[in-house]
Design a protein around this motif. Structure first.
Motif, PDB file in Angstrom:
ATOM      1  N   ALA A   1       0.838  -1.190   0.000  1.00  0.00           N
ATOM      2  CA  ALA A   1       0.000   0.000   0.000  1.00  0.00           C
ATOM      3  C   ALA A   1       0.880   1.251   0.000  1.00  0.00           C
ATOM      4  CB  ALA A   1      -0.912  -0.014   1.226  1.00  0.00           C
ATOM      5  N   GLY A   2       0.621   2.126  -0.938  1.00  0.00           N
ATOM      6  CA  GLY A   2       1.376   3.369  -1.006  1.00  0.00           C
ATOM      7  C   GLY A   2       2.756   3.232  -1.601  1.00  0.00           C
ATOM      8  N   ALA A   3       3.144   2.008  -2.014  1.00  0.00           N
ATOM      9  CA  ALA A   3       4.488   1.817  -2.548  1.00  0.00           C
ATOM     10  C   ALA A   3       4.614   2.489  -3.905  1.00  0.00           C
ATOM     11  CB  ALA A   3       4.796   0.322  -2.670  1.00  0.00           C
ATOM     12  N   ARG A   4       5.793   3.038  -4.171  1.00  0.00           N
ATOM     13  CA  ARG A   4       6.081   3.643  -5.466  1.00  0.00           C
ATOM     14  C   ARG A   4       7.155   2.848  -6.173  1.00  0.00           C
ATOM     15  NH1 ARG A   4       5.859  10.188  -5.568  1.00  0.00           N
ATOM     16  NH2 ARG A   4       3.735  10.431  -4.761  1.00  0.00           N
ATOM     17  N   ALA A   5       7.123   2.886  -7.505  1.00  0.00           N
ATOM     18  CA  ALA A   5       8.092   2.149  -8.312  1.00  0.00           C
ATOM     19  C   ALA A   5       8.686   3.073  -9.354  1.00  0.00           C
ATOM     20  CB  ALA A   5       7.419   0.952  -8.985  1.00  0.00           C
TER      21      ALA A   5
ATOM     22  N   ALA B   1       6.561  -6.548 -15.761  1.00  0.00           N
ATOM     23  CA  ALA B   1       6.604  -7.797 -14.996  1.00  0.00           C
ATOM     24  C   ALA B   1       7.647  -7.744 -13.896  1.00  0.00           C
ATOM     25  CB  ALA B   1       6.872  -8.975 -15.926  1.00  0.00           C
ATOM     26  N   ALA B   2       8.670  -6.904 -14.075  1.00  0.00           N
ATOM     27  CA  ALA B   2       9.722  -6.746 -13.066  1.00  0.00           C
ATOM     28  C   ALA B   2       9.352  -5.718 -12.010  1.00  0.00           C
ATOM     29  CB  ALA B   2      11.026  -6.359 -13.742  1.00  0.00           C
TER      30      ALA B   2
ATOM     31  N   GLU C   1      18.052  -7.134 -15.231  1.00  0.00           N
ATOM     32  CA  GLU C   1      19.105  -7.478 -14.267  1.00  0.00           C
ATOM     33  C   GLU C   1      19.967  -6.270 -13.942  1.00  0.00           C
ATOM     34  OE1 GLU C   1      22.922  -8.391 -12.706  1.00  0.00           O
ATOM     35  OE2 GLU C   1      22.643  -7.722 -14.782  1.00  0.00           O
ATOM     36  N   PHE C   2      20.285  -5.465 -14.945  1.00  0.00           N
ATOM     37  CA  PHE C   2      21.063  -4.240 -14.737  1.00  0.00           C
ATOM     38  C   PHE C   2      20.324  -3.290 -13.801  1.00  0.00           C
ATOM     39  CE2 PHE C   2      21.702   0.190 -16.185  1.00  0.00           C
ATOM     40  CZ  PHE C   2      23.061   0.350 -15.961  1.00  0.00           C
ATOM     41  N   LEU C   3      19.034  -3.081 -14.038  1.00  0.00           N
ATOM     42  CA  LEU C   3      18.265  -2.173 -13.194  1.00  0.00           C
ATOM     43  C   LEU C   3      18.142  -2.704 -11.772  1.00  0.00           C
ATOM     44  CD1 LEU C   3      15.432  -1.098 -15.667  1.00  0.00           C
ATOM     45  CD2 LEU C   3      17.498   0.177 -15.044  1.00  0.00           C
ATOM     46  N   GLN C   4      17.996  -4.010 -11.638  1.00  0.00           N
ATOM     47  CA  GLN C   4      17.950  -4.587 -10.295  1.00  0.00           C
ATOM     48  C   GLN C   4      19.272  -4.409  -9.563  1.00  0.00           C
ATOM     49  OE1 GLN C   4      16.739  -8.563 -11.399  1.00  0.00           O
ATOM     50  NE2 GLN C   4      14.577  -8.149 -11.012  1.00  0.00           N
ATOM     51  N   ARG C   5      20.347  -4.597 -10.311  1.00  0.00           N
ATOM     52  CA  ARG C   5      21.683  -4.498  -9.708  1.00  0.00           C
ATOM     53  C   ARG C   5      21.987  -3.089  -9.196  1.00  0.00           C
ATOM     54  NH1 ARG C   5      25.956  -4.244 -13.200  1.00  0.00           N
ATOM     55  NH2 ARG C   5      24.735  -5.425 -14.744  1.00  0.00           N
ATOM     56  N   ILE C   6      21.432  -2.068  -9.861  1.00  0.00           N
ATOM     57  CA  ILE C   6      21.708  -0.698  -9.409  1.00  0.00           C
ATOM     58  C   ILE C   6      20.563  -0.126  -8.572  1.00  0.00           C
ATOM     59  CG2 ILE C   6      23.234  -0.251 -11.356  1.00  0.00           C
ATOM     60  CD1 ILE C   6      21.004   1.336 -12.694  1.00  0.00           C
ATOM     61  N   GLY C   7      19.638  -1.003  -8.172  1.00  0.00           N
ATOM     62  CA  GLY C   7      18.619  -0.612  -7.222  1.00  0.00           C
ATOM     63  C   GLY C   7      17.429   0.129  -7.782  1.00  0.00           C
ATOM     64  N   LEU C   8      17.156  -0.033  -9.079  1.00  0.00           N
ATOM     65  CA  LEU C   8      16.040   0.680  -9.706  1.00  0.00           C
ATOM     66  C   LEU C   8      14.853  -0.222 -10.025  1.00  0.00           C
ATOM     67  CD1 LEU C   8      17.999   3.097 -12.069  1.00  0.00           C
ATOM     68  CD2 LEU C   8      16.974   3.591  -9.846  1.00  0.00           C
ATOM     69  N   ALA C   9      14.987  -1.507  -9.825  1.00  0.00           N
ATOM     70  CA  ALA C   9      13.885  -2.443 -10.071  1.00  0.00           C
ATOM     71  C   ALA C   9      13.863  -3.510  -8.969  1.00  0.00           C
ATOM     72  CB  ALA C   9      14.049  -3.107 -11.432  1.00  0.00           C
TER      73      ALA C   9
END
Length: 297
Positions: free
Chosen positions: A31-35, A61-62, A289-297
């Protein structure tokens, strides 16, 4: 605002004259989470329909929002006239406007905006990252970042045919030339395989047209964002096709090398194969994977 059923729910929205699809994250969020939000656009003359939905759905999906748009005068964007007009400055303004709109969308974290560009839009993304510090990262696939190299690869007789039409276009006499054709024909992109590449990448029902205004070609030799790559401060994912002759491979590699946070990924593809077969899933997985690794996904 109409809702279209896709693997990731998407909405048709308008941003001024610009038509866009807004993909919401398909995963459950608190609830209230932003992406974060990936802002995407097509390459030279193409549309948002042409190969890009598969990437957008992978990002959704990510857990990311996606705003995928057509530049003005192309695809589903307005205005009604003139159609198929290409102005690099107008397209850069579209990018700025769409990014600003993305920050206002419900559920989007305005500090986590990612820009995604292919071919000519890859060059737009690099320019945005050079001139602004409020974008979290960039993803560029087969980016057009060195116009002089494309000029050198173009037959002089074709340049001589395009140039007067380009000057008339810039003087206000709107006219169109074919986007692509086989080698030896009169069109903007006639290198071996380019006409077949467009035919393979454009799906049935796409609004893509094999026509474009030629005004760009007066200044294409000045389109060289790779020369300023050292000023890109955001993390930058760079994808190069090892068989791509439509963009200059060494310049794409230089972009990744000169950008302080650049990262190069190689694929055994030409300029259009990233949209065919299993390639979109493979490339999108690497980008996620790149976005996850740098904390954006």
């Amino acid at each position: 605002m109409s809702v279209v059923d896709t693997p990731a729910r998407r909405e048709d929205i308008r941003i001024g004259e610009v038509a866009a699809w807004w993909y919401r994250p398909s995963g459950a969020a608190g609830a209230g989470a932003r992406a974060g939000c990936v802002v995407m656009a097509h390459g030279f003359s193409l549309t948002r329909h042409d190969g890009l939905p598969a990437f957008a759905e992978a990002f959704a999906a990510a857990g990311l929002h996606v705003l995928l748009f057509d530049h003005r005068h192309l695809g589903d964007s307005g205005p009604p006239r003139p159609r198929q007009r290409f102005r690099a400055a107008e397209q850069r303004a579209d990018w700025a406007n769409v990014v600003a709109h993305a920050r206002t969308l419900e559920g989007v974290d305005p500090a986590r905006i990612v820009l995604w560009g292919y071919s000519f839009s890859g060059g737009h993304v690099v320019r945005q990252l050079i001139h602004r510090a409020d974008v979290a990262a960039g993803l560029v696939l087969c980016p057009f970042v060195d116009g002089p190299q494309r000029v050198l690869a173009t037959p002089p007789s074709l340049i001589a045919w395009i140039l007067p039409r380009a000057l008339r276009d810039l003087a206000g006499s709107h006219n169109l030339i074919p986007v692509t054709g086989p080698p030896g024909s009169r069109a903007a992109m006639t290198l071996p395989g380019e006409a077949d590449g467009f035919a393979a990448a454009v799906p049935e029902g796409s609004p893509w047209r094999n026509e474009i205004s030629p005004g760009l070609f007066v200044t294409v030799g000045l389109e060289r964002p790779v020369a300023q790559a050292r000023h890109v401060r955001a993390p930058l994912w760079v994808g190069v096709g090892e068989r791509d002759i439509s963009t200059h491979g060494p310049s794409v590699e230089r972009l990744a090398k000169d950008a302080p946070l650049g990262e190069l990924h190689r694929y055994p593809y030409d300029h259009f194969e990233p949209f065919l077969g299993e390639a979109p899933a493979r490339i999108a997985a690497d980008q996620v994977e790149f976005l996850q690794r740098i904390g954006l996904a």
